[in-house]
Design an enzyme around this catalytic site. Structure first.
Site, PDB file in Angstrom:
ATOM      1  N   HIS A   1       0.608  -1.237  -0.036  1.00 21.80           N
ATOM      2  CA  HIS A   1      -0.008  -0.106  -0.127  1.00 21.80           C
ATOM      3  C   HIS A   1       0.664   1.200  -0.285  1.00 21.80           C
ATOM      4  O   HIS A   1       0.128   2.198  -0.130  1.00 21.80           O
ATOM      5  CB  HIS A   1      -0.726   0.071   1.066  1.00 21.80           C
ATOM      6  CG  HIS A   1      -2.204   0.463   0.732  1.00 21.80           C
ATOM      7  ND1 HIS A   1      -2.277   1.522   0.082  1.00 21.80           N
ATOM      8  CD2 HIS A   1      -3.534   0.148   1.292  1.00 21.80           C
ATOM      9  CE1 HIS A   1      -3.260   1.911   0.414  1.00 21.80           C
ATOM     10  NE2 HIS A   1      -4.199   1.080   0.557  1.00 21.80           N
TER      11      HIS A   1
ATOM     12  N   ASP B   1      -2.483   2.251  -4.278  1.00 24.54           N
ATOM     13  CA  ASP B   1      -3.664   2.508  -4.078  1.00 24.54           C
ATOM     14  C   ASP B   1      -4.774   1.853  -3.978  1.00 24.54           C
ATOM     15  O   ASP B   1      -4.883   0.387  -5.025  1.00 24.54           O
ATOM     16  CB  ASP B   1      -3.819   4.158  -3.359  1.00 24.54           C
ATOM     17  CG  ASP B   1      -3.517   4.428  -2.565  1.00 24.54           C
ATOM     18  OD1 ASP B   1      -2.445   4.543  -2.534  1.00 24.54           O
ATOM     19  OD2 ASP B   1      -3.577   6.041  -3.722  1.00 24.54           O
TER      20      ASP B   1
END
Lengths: 340, 325, 403
Positions: C378, C382
């Site tokens: 992450h 995204d």
């Protein structure tokens, strides 16, 4: 010479001598013993049983004469390698001498750790010496200083050859002893040769003893082939030194009858004629003649003495050859003294 | 007892030893007047006849000490500067070191030879030398190199009581520079033991004399940077405390040996070889030595003297590099 | 390996443009030989190669402008092997677990000390049973230090935290690594554990899943099987082809993230998790995009066979940019794989099951469907990126438009 009472024995000296008849014979005995031992060692060396011999042949009179003027067990001696006879007077036995010659484990001098003729025995007050000449002269000065500080009345007898007198330690020792007026007899056995070098290569003065004045100490030259003369000279000096009269430099003129050592070929540098001439003045022959001439001993006595010495030497050599050699690992140990 | 300098430690220990044992004597040049460094100040007056000026002759000083010790006294000889001891090398090497060995213990020499050594005093070629490598190499002589006053006291006392010849080296730069509260300070009483003066995980530094103090200063700086140093105060060159040295080496695996003496053949080489031999599997980096350069001891001019001598900055830099290895 | 960077061709110059590459990837380059032409505000000049060797990857294409200091290309110096040799022991991985790729050599140009082990390091490794190839080095040149090994051993002693994932544990057959027996972890198991710990420790991972209808893919699988008689053809090579197709559109998932730097890879090196009875391993299909489906199948077959026979080479297990795990082979319908650092994403193909699906408006039919799960780093992307990738993948698979 007039008869002199010998203060040690309380009288009874042999006419014309400062020693008794017994002492004179004893003197002779030591000289003969030293010579016979040297001869035996040299024979063993030529037979391949002893590796190295360095003898005092020709200097017995000087050594015995000097040593008998001292007090074994009280005075200290710091001898040099030729001083077998001095060691004998100070208590070394024929057997011990042979152990030393063979580098045996039980040799009290160094148990095989040093070459032969490197003397040392603390209880007999014979100071251990190395192969480096003249170092012992400073040790002698130190011992004398210690004794003086402790108030112990004694002399320290430090001997060396005339070659040693070129070393710095010789001069430093004379200087130190003179400054502090120490009871040291510096006894130089001038045998005419430092290996192959004659005296004129070792010094510009005629007598080593001439240097004494330069240091502010007493000096004397004596005939080193005359045991009695040496005895008298050393005795007088020792008595004076003991009483605080300061150090003495005594030069005994000798002659080295044999090569420097078992490794030396003196035909390279020494004229045969000279050797033959001096051999006639062999101190043992001279002493023998005097004893007989002056009635201090009979032929029979001397013959018997000589036979007995011969036997003593033979037995000592035989015995010593049987004694154990050091083990290889005997090289280890005693690098440091353990604290109690 | 309170704070004392190295010099005060030496002087008071000499006085105490002479008080305790009347066999203890002092001899050397100018010792009656107190010695050129004042190490024997006042002793001649307190102990008449036992503090003896010698002529300017190092072979004599040592040779006479040998005679005195053989006779049964306890001489503490002073050589004015370690640089001059070499005139007495023969007496130390040929005679003193072998006395006990060549007689199989029949004779022995309880003697001490004290000598000021080391640089940082603008002493030039002959007032700055390190000599521990020459004499530390001779079996039969003990060589002691303390750094702190408390150790000077305890080890000088031990040297005087030792039945062997002991060369007691005093770093002259530290004589007045290093002070210590000796009460309660660690003090080694046995000749032949080293001390771990500081513990850390990253680099081990081994040093003696003035360099030990520089090493401790460097370690302090490095701690602030997160590099932890184990520092060994060697204390004794001969006998060498191999056990402590290896223990310290194993703690970090990275060793930096620091000495003032020139690099090649300096005593650091013996220490390095010992570690390489006995702690090989614990090494995490090559063993490094930071020493004087291979020139005949330090020059006089301060710039060149500074160039010669390792210091805390250089020690820290070397340790930093080693830590990053 | 040397990374050649954009030089500062003049004071105050801050960027440069590659006008032309004079050498192609794979070309031999001599010291000082010009490798490209650069234009700046001040000057146009050739860039002489700082080393001799072989030109590796070109990182900035012709016409592109980059800042001073930006990497332009890689040159393999003569005599220095490509990348970093993995362990003597097989490079480990867990399905969904990070592959145990050796730590990168520090710096550019400095000789790698990665494999230089001091006596202390070797002694400690032996004492603790540590595979040194798995230890990250913090010393000079990436050298593994004593402290690195001690830290590794300490972590080991605390016990491996095996991340929850369906794949490695149950199915691995019989003797061999498999689930850890009682006692301290050793060998491959320990290496796997170490890598999983690293994955969890270093990567903030998110997870998402899509359902994919597999009819078209299975049809193509059947056709392929017919063409490749004598070999067992599974859905996996087709799935991999679809993944490649999707990655080309979403390159951010095909990247390596190391020391704060994201390097999107132009090549698709797809790691495939293989369960063997000596442990999990992830051999890499290099440049998978350039292979046909047959090629993929053949390459996969070869790697799996060699993996099971423990004949993988060092080159076989390194350089991966993305990992695929066929967790469905063991019956899993959903799993949460662990990203394999320094990669940034990993995808699983779950079990293909026949399910009722809604077709058209409101009819129900039975169709083969499979879940496809994705874990991703992450930090570098995204949910949007991940979602889009999966959407593309799903679309390609369902349309059969891949490979």
């Amino acid at each position: 010479m007039t008869s002199m009472a010998n203060p040690e024995t309380g009288g009874g000296t042999h006419p014309g001598y400062p020693l008794t008849r017994e002492q004179l014979i004893e003197m002779y005995r030591y000289m003969v013993l030293a010579r016979r031992l040297d001869e035996r060692m040299m024979t063993l060396q030529r037979q391949g049983l002893a590796a190295f011999v360095i003898a005092g042949a020709g200097q017995e009179a000087a050594q015995v004469g000097a040593a008998m003027a001292l007090r074994p067990g009280v005075d200290y001696v710091a001898p040099y390698y030729r001083d077998l006879a001095v060691n004998l007077v100070f208590g070394m036995t024929a057997r011990e001498a042979m152990l030393n010659a063979l580098g045996k484990r039980d040799d009290p001098n160094s148990h095989g750790r040093q070459m032969p003729a490197h003397w040392g025995n603390r209880s007999r007050r014979i100071v251990t010496q190395s192969s480096v000449v003249a170092t012992q002269l400073l040790h002698a000065a130190g011992i004398a200083l210690g004794a003086r500080l402790r108030g112990e009345e004694l002399v320290v007898f430090a001997s060396c050859g005339e070659g040693s007198t070129s070393r710095g330690d010789f001069h430093e020792a004379l200087n130190f002893a003179s400054i502090h007026r120490l009871p040291v007899i510096f006894f130089v056995e001038n045998n005419g040769y430092a290996i192959s070098e004659r005296t004129e290569k070792e010094m510009a003065v005629e007598h080593v003893a001439d240097r004494a004045r330069g240091y502010g100490m007493h000096g004397a030259v004596v005939d080193g082939m005359d045991a009695v003369a040496v005895y008298q000279t050393v005795k007088a000096a020792a008595d004076q030194a003991r009483r605080g009269g300061g150090p003495h430099l005594i030069e005994a003129k000798c002659y080295r009858l044999w090569p420097h050592s078992s490794d030396d070929d003196d035909t390279r540098y020494r004229p045969r004629a000279e050797l033959e001439e001096w051999s006639k003045k062999d101190p043992i022959l001279v002493m023998r003649g005097r004893l007989l001439e002056d009635g201090a001993a009979t032929e029979a006595e001397l013959a018997e003495l000589e036979t007995s010495v011969q036997e003593e030497v033979r037995e000592a050599a035989q015995w010593a050859l049987q004694q154990p050699d050091p083990a290889p690992e005997d090289a280890l140990g005693f690098v440091f003294k353990e604290a109690d | 007892m309170a704070e004392m300098t190295v010099l005060e430690a030496v002087r008071t220990t000499l006085a105490e030893a002479m008080e305790r044992d009347d066999r203890v004597l002092i001899l050397g040049e100018d010792v009656e007047a107190g010695g050129v460094f004042r190490a024997t100040d006042g002793l001649a007056g307190r102990f008449p006849g036992r503090v003896i000026d010698t002529p300017l002759a190092e072979s004599s000083i040592i040779g006479v000490s040998i005679g005195l010790a053989h006779y049964g006294m306890r001489p503490v000889a002073e050589i004015q500067f370690a640089d001059f001891i070499h005139a007495g090398f023969d007496q130390l090497c040929s005679e003193a070191s072998r006395w006990c060995y060549r007689t199989c213990g029949d004779a022995w020499l309880p003697m001490v030879v004290r000598a000021p050594w080391g640089g940082g005093v603008h002493g030039g070629q002959h007032h700055s030398q390190s000599i521990e490598a020459y004499y530390g190499h001779i079996p039969g002589i003990k060589v002691v190199v303390p750094s702190f006053p408390a150790d000077y006291r305890s080890l000088l006392q031990a040297a005087i009581e030792d039945p062997n010849p002991v060369l007691f080296l005093e770093h002259k730069r530290t004589y007045r520079l290093i002070r210590q509260e000796v009460d309660g300070a660690p003090a080694e009483t046995r000749i032949g033991r080293s001390r771990i003066a500081r513990r850390g995980e990253d680099v081990t530094i081994i040093a003696w004399g003035l360099m030990l103090h520089e090493a401790l200063a460097a370690a302090e700086q490095l701690a602030a940077e997160g590099v932890g140093c184990t520092v060994v105060d060697l204390l004794s060159v001969q006998p060498l405390d191999r056990e402590t040295i290896c223990e310290a080496a194993k703690a970090t695996g990275k060793v930096l040996i620091v000495h003032e003496d020139t690099l090649t053949g300096g005593f650091g080489a013996e220490i390095a070889a010992t570690i390489a031999e006995e702690a090989f599997e614990y090494l995490d980096a090559p063993i490094r030595r930071l020493c004087g350069p291979d020139i005949p001891s330090m020059p006089y001019h301060p710039a060149m003297e500074h160039f010669f001598m390792p210091d805390r900055e250089r020690i820290a830099a070397a340790a930093r590099e080693l830590a990053a290895y | 390996m040397t990374v050649v960077t954009m030089p500062q061709l003049g004071e105050s110059v801050t960027e440069g443009t590659i006008i032309a590459w004079k050498k192609a990837e794979g070309d031999l380059v001599e010291l000082d030989e010009p490798i490209c032409e650069i234009e700046t505000e001040k000057v146009t000049a050739e860039l002489p190669s700082p080393v001799a060797g072989r030109l590796g990857r070109i990182l900035v294409p012709q016409g592109e402008t980059v800042a001073v200091g930006a990497p332009l290309c890689e040159i393999e110096e003569a005599g220095v092997p490509a990348g970093l040799p993995a362990a003597d022991a097989p490079a480990s991985a867990a399905a969904g677990a990070p592959a145990g790729e050796a730590g990168a050599a520090a710096g550019t140009g400095a000789p790698s000390r990665r494999r230089f082990y001091s006596p202390a390091v070797q002694r400690l490794a032996e004492l603790h049973g540590i595979d040194l190839s798995q230890v990250q080095g913090t010393g000079l040149g990436g050298r593994v230090t004593r402290k690195d090994v001690e830290a590794f051993a300490a972590r080991q002693a605390q016990g491996a935290k095996v991340a929850p994932t369906a794949a490695p544990a149950p199915p691995v057959a019989a003797a061999g690594a498999g689930p850890a027996p009682g006692g301290p972890l050793t060998g491959v198991r320990r290496t796997i554990a170490e890598n999983l710990e690293r994955s969890i420790r270093e990567i903030p991972q998110a997870w998402t899943m899509v359902e994919v209808e597999m009819t078209a893919l299975l049809a193509r699988r059947d056709a392929l099987q017919q063409r490749m008689a004598g070999r067992k053809v599974t859905a996996l090579p087709l799935f991999i082809a679809a993944v490649c197709s999707a990655l080309r559109e979403h390159p951010v998932l095909n990247a390596r993230f190391e020391q704060g730097e994201l390097r999107v890879s132009r090549e698709l090196n797809i790691g495939v998790a293989v369960a063997t009875d000596w442990g999990l391993v992830v051999p890499v299909i290099k440049d998978a995009a350039s292979l046909s489906i047959e090629g993929l199948a053949a390459r996969l077959d070869d790697l799996v066979t060699r993996a099971r026979e423990r004949r993988l080479s060092v080159g076989d297990v390194e350089g991966g940019t993305f990992t695929v795990n066929n967790t469905g082979a063991f019956g899993s319908i959903a799993s949460k794989p662990l990203v394999n650092p320094p990669q940034v994403a990993i995808v699983t193909l779950e079990r293909i099951v026949r399910r009722p699906v809604v077709t058209g408006e409101d009819a129900i039919a039975v169709r083969p469907v499979a879940n496809v799960c994705l874990s991703f780093d992450h930090r570098v992307m995204d949910g949007l990126d991940a979602g889009r990738f999966l959407a593309t993948l799903k679309a390609r698979i369902e349309a059969g438009t891949f490979g």
